[in-house]
Design a protein around this motif. Structure first.
Motif, PDB file in Angstrom:
ATOM      1  N   THR A 254       4.526  52.271 -42.821  1.00 33.78           N
ATOM      2  CA  THR A 254       3.628  53.214 -41.975  1.00 33.78           C
ATOM      3  C   THR A 254       2.249  52.962 -43.076  1.00 33.78           C
ATOM      4  N   ARG A 255       1.114  53.532 -42.243  1.00 32.25           N
ATOM      5  CA  ARG A 255       0.050  53.504 -43.045  1.00 32.25           C
ATOM      6  C   ARG A 255      -0.783  55.080 -42.680  1.00 32.25           C
ATOM      7  N   SER A 256      -1.404  55.342 -43.467  1.00 32.51           N
ATOM      8  CA  SER A 256      -2.371  56.738 -43.293  1.00 32.51           C
ATOM      9  C   SER A 256      -1.894  57.953 -42.730  1.00 32.51           C
ATOM     10  N   LEU A 257      -0.818  58.190 -43.235  1.00 35.94           N
ATOM     11  CA  LEU A 257       0.068  59.152 -42.988  1.00 35.94           C
ATOM     12  C   LEU A 257      -0.415  60.422 -44.027  1.00 35.94           C
ATOM     13  N   ASP A 258      -0.764  61.527 -43.458  1.00 33.42           N
ATOM     14  CA  ASP A 258      -1.499  62.684 -44.242  1.00 33.42           C
ATOM     15  C   ASP A 258      -0.112  63.518 -44.669  1.00 33.42           C
ATOM     16  N   ASP A 259      -0.083  63.785 -46.179  1.00 35.08           N
ATOM     17  CA  ASP A 259       0.753  64.490 -46.735  1.00 35.08           C
ATOM     18  C   ASP A 259       2.351  64.409 -46.610  1.00 35.08           C
ATOM     19  N   ASP A 260       2.445  63.445 -46.683  1.00 34.62           N
ATOM     20  CA  ASP A 260       4.045  62.983 -46.570  1.00 34.62           C
ATOM     21  C   ASP A 260       4.924  63.962 -47.538  1.00 34.62           C
ATOM     22  N   GLU A 261       5.887  64.408 -46.851  1.00 31.03           N
ATOM     23  CA  GLU A 261       6.884  65.074 -47.840  1.00 31.03           C
ATOM     24  C   GLU A 261       7.930  64.025 -48.221  1.00 31.03           C
TER      25      GLU A 261
ATOM     26  N   PRO B  95      10.273  61.203 -48.191  1.00 22.83           N
ATOM     27  CA  PRO B  95      11.018  60.494 -47.218  1.00 22.83           C
ATOM     28  C   PRO B  95      12.671  60.657 -47.336  1.00 22.83           C
ATOM     29  N   ILE B  96      13.343  60.422 -46.187  1.00 20.67           N
ATOM     30  CA  ILE B  96      14.720  60.337 -46.080  1.00 20.67           C
ATOM     31  C   ILE B  96      15.003  59.214 -45.425  1.00 20.67           C
ATOM     32  N   TYR B  97      15.837  58.431 -46.107  1.00 21.93           N
ATOM     33  CA  TYR B  97      16.513  57.344 -45.367  1.00 21.93           C
ATOM     34  C   TYR B  97      17.845  57.729 -44.737  1.00 21.93           C
ATOM     35  N   LEU B  98      17.560  58.322 -43.332  1.00 24.25           N
ATOM     36  CA  LEU B  98      18.871  58.733 -42.713  1.00 24.25           C
ATOM     37  C   LEU B  98      19.936  57.821 -42.444  1.00 24.25           C
ATOM     38  N   THR B  99      19.469  56.639 -41.655  1.00 29.41           N
ATOM     39  CA  THR B  99      20.436  55.666 -41.401  1.00 29.41           C
ATOM     40  C   THR B  99      19.973  54.356 -42.132  1.00 29.41           C
ATOM     41  N   GLU B 100      20.573  53.099 -42.242  1.00 30.05           N
ATOM     42  CA  GLU B 100      20.065  51.769 -42.824  1.00 30.05           C
ATOM     43  C   GLU B 100      18.975  51.203 -41.959  1.00 30.05           C
ATOM     44  N   HIS B 101      18.600  51.635 -40.851  1.00 33.51           N
ATOM     45  CA  HIS B 101      17.700  51.405 -39.919  1.00 33.51           C
ATOM     46  C   HIS B 101      16.625  52.281 -39.491  1.00 33.51           C
ATOM     47  N   THR B 102      16.708  53.632 -40.097  1.00 34.75           N
ATOM     48  CA  THR B 102      16.016  54.755 -39.769  1.00 34.75           C
ATOM     49  C   THR B 102      15.403  55.675 -40.775  1.00 34.75           C
ATOM     50  N   VAL B 103      14.145  55.652 -41.230  1.00 32.16           N
ATOM     51  CA  VAL B 103      13.699  56.565 -42.237  1.00 32.16           C
ATOM     52  C   VAL B 103      12.872  57.543 -41.513  1.00 32.16           C
ATOM     53  N   VAL B 104      13.100  58.866 -42.115  1.00 31.17           N
ATOM     54  CA  VAL B 104      12.427  60.023 -41.512  1.00 31.17           C
ATOM     55  C   VAL B 104      11.554  60.754 -42.633  1.00 31.17           C
ATOM     56  N   THR B 105      10.243  61.137 -42.117  1.00 30.10           N
ATOM     57  CA  THR B 105       9.292  61.878 -43.165  1.00 30.10           C
ATOM     58  C   THR B 105       8.647  62.973 -42.115  1.00 30.10           C
ATOM     59  N   ARG B 106       8.180  64.053 -42.866  1.00 28.71           N
ATOM     60  CA  ARG B 106       7.429  64.945 -42.229  1.00 28.71           C
ATOM     61  C   ARG B 106       6.076  64.994 -42.799  1.00 28.71           C
ATOM     62  N   THR B 107       5.012  65.106 -41.793  1.00 24.01           N
ATOM     63  CA  THR B 107       3.746  65.039 -42.071  1.00 24.01           C
ATOM     64  C   THR B 107       3.332  66.681 -41.802  1.00 24.01           C
ATOM     65  N   SER B 108       1.885  66.702 -41.770  1.00 25.03           N
ATOM     66  CA  SER B 108       1.436  68.310 -41.806  1.00 25.03           C
ATOM     67  C   SER B 108       1.654  68.704 -40.002  1.00 25.03           C
ATOM     68  N   TYR B 109       1.929  67.676 -39.427  1.00 27.39           N
ATOM     69  CA  TYR B 109       1.725  67.910 -37.901  1.00 27.39           C
ATOM     70  C   TYR B 109       3.101  67.567 -37.209  1.00 27.39           C
ATOM     71  N   ALA B 110       3.825  66.574 -37.848  1.00 29.42           N
ATOM     72  CA  ALA B 110       5.310  66.232 -36.974  1.00 29.42           C
ATOM     73  C   ALA B 110       6.187  65.814 -37.915  1.00 29.42           C
ATOM     74  N   VAL B 111       7.337  65.409 -37.316  1.00 30.23           N
ATOM     75  CA  VAL B 111       8.410  65.000 -38.030  1.00 30.23           C
ATOM     76  C   VAL B 111       8.549  63.667 -37.393  1.00 30.23           C
ATOM     77  N   LEU B 112       8.355  62.563 -38.068  1.00 27.15           N
ATOM     78  CA  LEU B 112       8.458  61.148 -37.742  1.00 27.15           C
ATOM     79  C   LEU B 112       9.530  60.480 -37.885  1.00 27.15           C
ATOM     80  N   ALA B 113      10.070  59.491 -37.146  1.00 26.07           N
ATOM     81  CA  ALA B 113      11.318  58.478 -37.585  1.00 26.07           C
ATOM     82  C   ALA B 113      10.726  57.185 -37.392  1.00 26.07           C
TER      83      ALA B 113
END
Length: 316
Positions: A268-275, A277-295
């Motif tokens: 990714t690029r230019s995400l604000d204020d990442d908490e 990151p979580i490597y949920l599965t081998e092909h899915t990373v999850v992160t939370r910004t100030s406005y949403a949870v993204l996969a």
């Protein structure tokens, strides 16, 4: 949301770090590592079951109030999202931590600066205080958590037994105690101390990880296989992070790489204020910004919104 383009960076295989005085003549001393063995009576969960995590949503009427939710990604390609509200919370602290067996949830309560960590049993719906120390992650045995505190061996990262409350040192003598993440097999630990450090828990040996980009304090996490890591960086080598017009100083981007630093790729690029990151599965990373949870799909770099975290109407 636009799909970030893929980029591949060649890992820098020689880590060069500045000294504590900033002269850069020699690397700063490594923290002291300690060997640690998890409870062998509790099996490590199957990595394939890592399809669920917890997060906070802000209530609309009072921004300081939050609600704790869980999200479970199901179905082919983890495209189906199952959301569940756990309870209301008066804390706006870090994201809650779900145990590997999905039974326990650790979260903060209280005002900032005096908050304490509580552990909720999602089966019995009971709650009890856990610690006043900062909790940063679950061990894969579901019986220990990592905490940053000053313990018997000085300031550093310790393992806390959630039942006996016993503290065991993992990394001590660190300058900037920060989040730490366990490998799924319980034999390694990732920690941040101005740079990314990997601790071999079998031997107590710590080493620096040489990556193509500097690692942000949000830290890093292992993939379910333990062969790759995801990390956050505010390194502006490619000039894209400054495109975040809302606040360029908190912009982050996520990268994945092999644990030896090779095959570094930007997710990714230019995400604000990442908490963290979580490597949920081998092909899915999850992160939370100030406005949403993204996969993020690590193969296609496709980013999708799992849930909004702000301007949520208060549940009745």
């Amino acid at each position: 949301m636009s799909v970030p383009r893929a980029m591949t960076a060649i890992a820098v295989l020689t880590a060069v770090t500045a000294t504590a005085s900033g002269c850069g003549d020699s690397p700063a001393p490594l923290p002291t590592g300690h060997a640690f063995k998890l409870d062998s009576q509790r099996p490590t969960p199957d990595a394939g079951r890592r399809d669920m995590f917890a997060f906070r949503r802000f209530a609309i009427r009072r921004f300081a109030d939050t609600e704790i939710w869980t999200a479970r990604l199901r179905g082919p390609g983890r495209q189906q999202v199952q959301l569940r509200r756990i309870r209301a919370s008066e804390s706006s602290g870090p994201s809650p931590l779900l145990s590997p067996d999905r039974r326990y949830l650790i979260s903060t309560r209280g005002a900032e600066g005096s908050e304490r960590y509580f552990i909720d049993d999602l089966q019995t719906r009971t709650s009890r205080p856990l610690t006043g120390r900062k909790v940063t992650g679950w061990a894969p045995d579901g019986h220990h958590v990592t905490v940053t505190t000053t313990g018997p061996q000085g300031p550093g990262i310790y393992a806390l037994n959630i039942t006996s409350r016993e503290l065991s040192p993992l990394l001590t003598g660190i300058r900037h105690p920060s989040p730490a993440h366990w490998a799924p097999d319980g034999t390694r630990l990732l920690a941040y101390d101005g740079e990314l450090i990997e601790l071999d828990l079998r031997t107590g040996r710590a080493r620096r990880l040489a990556l193509a980009h500097s690692v942000d304090a949000a830290g890093a996490a292992y993939s379910p296989s333990g062969r790759r890591i995801v990390y956050a960086t505010d390194d502006d080598k490619n000039g894209d992070i400054s495109e975040n017009e809302s606040d360029p100083y908190t912009a982050r981007e996520l990268h994945i790489a092999d644990t030896d630093g090779r095959n570094d790729q930007r997710l990714t690029r230019s995400l604000d204020d990442d908490e963290d990151p979580i490597y949920l599965t081998e092909h899915t990373v999850v992160t939370r910004t100030s406005y949403a949870v993204l996969a993020v799909d690590t193969r296609t770099r496709r980013v999708r919104t799992i849930a909004r975290v702000s301007y949520l109407p208060r549940s009745r």
